[in-house]
Design a protein around this motif. Sequence first.
Motif, PDB file in Angstrom:
ATOM      1  N   THR A  77      18.154  34.116 -24.631  1.00 17.08           N
ATOM      2  CA  THR A  77      16.781  34.611 -24.091  1.00 17.08           C
ATOM      3  C   THR A  77      16.547  34.439 -22.712  1.00 17.08           C
ATOM      4  O   THR A  77      15.914  34.995 -22.104  1.00 17.08           O
ATOM      5  CB  THR A  77      15.470  33.700 -24.843  1.00 17.08           C
ATOM      6  N   GLU A  78      17.419  33.445 -22.057  1.00 17.92           N
ATOM      7  CA  GLU A  78      17.390  32.894 -20.816  1.00 17.92           C
ATOM      8  C   GLU A  78      18.281  33.761 -19.717  1.00 17.92           C
ATOM      9  O   GLU A  78      17.873  33.880 -18.615  1.00 17.92           O
ATOM     10  CB  GLU A  78      17.875  31.619 -20.652  1.00 17.92           C
ATOM     11  N   ALA A  79      19.188  34.503 -20.211  1.00 17.20           N
ATOM     12  CA  ALA A  79      20.298  35.224 -19.353  1.00 17.20           C
ATOM     13  C   ALA A  79      19.556  36.511 -18.813  1.00 17.20           C
ATOM     14  O   ALA A  79      19.924  36.794 -17.667  1.00 17.20           O
ATOM     15  CB  ALA A  79      21.217  35.745 -20.223  1.00 17.20           C
ATOM     16  N   GLU A  83      17.339  31.684 -12.855  1.00 20.11           N
ATOM     17  CA  GLU A  83      16.739  30.378 -12.754  1.00 20.11           C
ATOM     18  C   GLU A  83      15.445  30.410 -11.648  1.00 20.11           C
ATOM     19  O   GLU A  83      14.257  29.698 -12.303  1.00 20.11           O
ATOM     20  CB  GLU A  83      17.743  29.458 -12.210  1.00 20.11           C
ATOM     21  N   HIS A  84      15.225  30.832 -10.762  1.00 20.24           N
ATOM     22  CA  HIS A  84      14.252  30.689  -9.660  1.00 20.24           C
ATOM     23  C   HIS A  84      12.929  31.510 -10.163  1.00 20.24           C
ATOM     24  O   HIS A  84      11.894  31.273  -9.656  1.00 20.24           O
ATOM     25  CB  HIS A  84      14.674  31.047  -8.221  1.00 20.24           C
ATOM     26  N   GLU A  85      12.991  32.311 -11.032  1.00 15.29           N
ATOM     27  CA  GLU A  85      11.986  33.304 -11.703  1.00 15.29           C
ATOM     28  C   GLU A  85      11.061  32.449 -12.770  1.00 15.29           C
ATOM     29  O   GLU A  85      10.239  32.849 -13.219  1.00 15.29           O
ATOM     30  CB  GLU A  85      12.381  34.681 -12.064  1.00 15.29           C
ATOM     31  N   TYR A  86      11.550  31.137 -13.190  1.00 13.63           N
ATOM     32  CA  TYR A  86      10.851  30.249 -14.274  1.00 13.63           C
ATOM     33  C   TYR A  86       9.687  29.656 -13.697  1.00 13.63           C
ATOM     34  O   TYR A  86       9.700  29.577 -12.428  1.00 13.63           O
ATOM     35  CB  TYR A  86      11.841  29.394 -15.010  1.00 13.63           C
ATOM     36  N   ILE A  87       8.935  29.373 -14.659  1.00 17.57           N
ATOM     37  CA  ILE A  87       7.648  28.618 -14.242  1.00 17.57           C
ATOM     38  C   ILE A  87       7.693  27.410 -15.116  1.00 17.57           C
ATOM     39  O   ILE A  87       8.406  27.429 -16.339  1.00 17.57           O
ATOM     40  CB  ILE A  87       6.275  29.249 -14.758  1.00 17.57           C
ATOM     41  N   SER A 138       0.427  31.401 -17.315  1.00 17.45           N
ATOM     42  CA  SER A 138       0.766  32.279 -18.373  1.00 17.45           C
ATOM     43  C   SER A 138       2.125  32.549 -18.620  1.00 17.45           C
ATOM     44  O   SER A 138       2.857  32.477 -17.548  1.00 17.45           O
ATOM     45  CB  SER A 138       0.164  33.563 -18.323  1.00 17.45           C
ATOM     46  N   GLY A 139       2.795  32.681 -19.732  1.00 14.12           N
ATOM     47  CA  GLY A 139       3.997  32.987 -19.835  1.00 14.12           C
ATOM     48  C   GLY A 139       4.564  32.554 -21.164  1.00 14.12           C
ATOM     49  O   GLY A 139       3.765  32.259 -22.095  1.00 14.12           O
ATOM     50  N   LEU A 161       8.975  27.994 -18.865  1.00  9.73           N
ATOM     51  CA  LEU A 161       8.230  29.202 -19.108  1.00  9.73           C
ATOM     52  C   LEU A 161       8.914  30.343 -18.352  1.00  9.73           C
ATOM     53  O   LEU A 161       9.279  30.270 -17.218  1.00  9.73           O
ATOM     54  CB  LEU A 161       6.803  29.309 -18.744  1.00  9.73           C
ATOM     55  N   GLU A 162       9.207  31.489 -19.202  1.00 10.49           N
ATOM     56  CA  GLU A 162       9.324  32.819 -18.430  1.00 10.49           C
ATOM     57  C   GLU A 162       8.138  33.623 -18.380  1.00 10.49           C
ATOM     58  O   GLU A 162       7.181  33.693 -19.233  1.00 10.49           O
ATOM     59  CB  GLU A 162      10.354  33.592 -19.797  1.00 10.49           C
ATOM     60  N   PRO A 163       7.995  34.105 -17.082  1.00  8.44           N
ATOM     61  CA  PRO A 163       6.669  34.851 -16.739  1.00  8.44           C
ATOM     62  C   PRO A 163       6.661  36.131 -17.646  1.00  8.44           C
ATOM     63  O   PRO A 163       7.823  36.794 -18.047  1.00  8.44           O
ATOM     64  CB  PRO A 163       6.919  35.059 -15.289  1.00  8.44           C
ATOM     65  N   ILE A 164       5.472  36.714 -18.110  1.00  7.00           N
ATOM     66  CA  ILE A 164       5.394  37.844 -18.893  1.00  7.00           C
ATOM     67  C   ILE A 164       5.042  38.827 -17.695  1.00  7.00           C
ATOM     68  O   ILE A 164       4.054  38.798 -16.940  1.00  7.00           O
ATOM     69  CB  ILE A 164       4.302  37.639 -19.807  1.00  7.00           C
ATOM     70  N   ALA A 165       5.616  39.836 -17.818  1.00 10.73           N
ATOM     71  CA  ALA A 165       5.272  41.019 -16.958  1.00 10.73           C
ATOM     72  C   ALA A 165       4.188  41.945 -17.287  1.00 10.73           C
ATOM     73  O   ALA A 165       3.981  42.041 -18.607  1.00 10.73           O
ATOM     74  CB  ALA A 165       6.599  41.996 -16.982  1.00 10.73           C
TER      75      ALA A 165
END
Length: 165
Positions: A77-79, A83-87, A138-139, A161-165
């Motif tokens: 899920t991280e691929a 890395e710089h886009e995570y919160i 949020s994410g 966290l992964e940002p949610i678009a």
Amino acid sequence: MSGSEVPEDVFDLRRIHRLLRLMEKHEVQEIELRRGEVRIRIRRGGGAAVELPAGAVPPMLPSPAAGAPVPAPVGPTEAKVSEHEYIYIKSPMVGTFYAAPSPDADPYVQPGDVVGPDTIVCIIEAMKVFNEIPAEVSGRIVAALVENGAPVEYGQPLFKLEPIA
């Protein structure tokens, strides 16, 4: 005055309140003052004032440098996100991390859960006070970075966290 005596004005509440107002006005997160053997550290954001003799400083756990990426294994899920886009949800205080409201309860959040700014993600116990910690962002939770019952430092990343678009 001998080296072990503490001047009364060190704990003058008017001075402490004035320091707190100045810290807030100038967005200072932490201040440390020393007079003789007494050291006072004040942290904003839920931290506590600490008074210790100069020679009795407890060891601090290393905390990641500001802006430094937190190493974590890259899973399926991280691929899709660099890395710089995570919160990161970071600890607002020093204390003990708890993932659930009680030992027999389910964790507040788990990887895959979507959180909003008001979602409670954990509890941090500080000085026998249990503080519910909101996400404030949020994410989607990608990983919990701290084990249940582990000590945490101010600013330490707790969740990725992964940002949610």
